[in-house]
Design an enzyme around this catalytic site. Sequence first.
Site, short mmCIF file in Angstrom:
data_model
loop_
_atom_site.label_atom_id
_atom_site.label_comp_id
_atom_site.label_asym_id
_atom_site.label_seq_id
_atom_site.Cartn_x
_atom_site.Cartn_y
_atom_site.Cartn_z
N ILE A 1 0.94 -1.23 0.13
CA ILE A 1 0.19 0.13 0.06
C ILE A 1 0.80 1.13 -0.03
O ILE A 1 1.62 1.50 1.02
CB ILE A 1 -1.02 0.20 1.26
CG1 ILE A 1 -1.94 -1.14 1.25
CG2 ILE A 1 -1.58 1.33 1.42
CD1 ILE A 1 -2.83 -1.31 2.38
N CYS A 2 0.62 2.15 -1.11
CA CYS A 2 1.41 3.47 -1.07
C CYS A 2 2.70 3.01 -1.15
O CYS A 2 3.30 2.39 -1.83
CB CYS A 2 0.86 4.39 -0.23
SG CYS A 2 1.45 6.10 -0.41
N GLN A 3 3.35 3.90 -0.20
CA GLN A 3 4.94 3.64 -0.20
C GLN A 3 5.45 2.22 0.01
O GLN A 3 6.37 1.74 -0.31
CB GLN A 3 5.67 4.42 1.00
CG GLN A 3 7.17 4.33 1.17
CD GLN A 3 7.52 4.78 2.44
OE1 GLN A 3 7.07 4.85 3.40
NE2 GLN A 3 8.78 5.72 2.43
#
Length: 354
Positions: free
Chosen positions: A146-148
Amino acid sequence: MGPLKLDAAGVFAEAQKFQKKLTAGMKVLGTLDDVQFGVTPKEEVYREDKLVVYRFRGDRKPTAKTPTLIVYALVNRPYMVDLQEDKSLVCNLLAQGEDIYLIDWGYPDRADRWLTLDDYINGYIRRSVDAVARHAGVKKINVLGICQGGAFSLCFSAIHPQKVKNLITMVTPVDFHTPDNMLSNWTRNMDADLFVDTIGNVPADLMNWCYLTLKPMRLLQQKYVGMVDILDDKVELENFLRMEKWIFDSPDQAGEAFRQFMRDFYQGNKLLKGGLLIGKHEVDLGNVTMPVLNIFAEQDHLVPPDSSRALKSAVGSRDYTQIAFKGGHIGIYVSGRAQREVPPAIHDWLKARA
């Protein structure tokens, strides 16, 4: 009558309504307890330093043969995926029959100042993946980044493809130099070395301020004015405060890892262009040959859709699927539409590759 078409009677009525909301809200605020989050029962399966890997327990035994490990970003707390009972990606995936694990990074302190991306990706993530595989009795697992954490998962899957059966990325930046990437434009000419050498670990309050100022009117003013409309609704007010608690419950960032992420990802765009070294390993997204599901948000102001779409032409997988969600960076986890659409889509995609 001016251009806003205001009249004295209308302004007076609006002021009275506002006053009634405030009065009722004061009574409701007095009845609130501390808001809770992380509603799904879980058990610890691995611990190292500040990191803990949890396995979530649903109402029934998982039907999925391969477990899925959620790798969240370092910059926020991972309970966003299990915020409350009716807004829980974890709960809905469990209901679909998936076997869900999650990395909780904890809160870095000065002892973690020198942690590098190699420590996180080839160290913590690798050992967490191995721990989940041992716990589940399998050789490969699914990874949901998720994301980074999605960028980290791409790096991990490129370096250790033999450990990953299926890879799912959500709101994950891949091309960090799209024209509409405000964070990238802000940090492109930043002296990351001077920054980290001066302050060491990056304070969470500083990171939060940067995110809030991406949409200052919406995030620093409009939402608090709008809060008046729900002051007399205990449930909605608790939901609002729960989200506020998550936003401002952010960890500091380990200085060395932050330095490398700024220089190699945001400034150098090496995840997409090549030349990214994680420890002794060069990251080549062409080595990501396992099935890939990439989910991005069409109204994402932190990770523009084009930044995520770039993954399609970068990975070596012949089994690539992407889903565009009509919402924002956080709405993809907590909106009603997200609960109806995202977990079933993930489950169906994994089931087809079981």
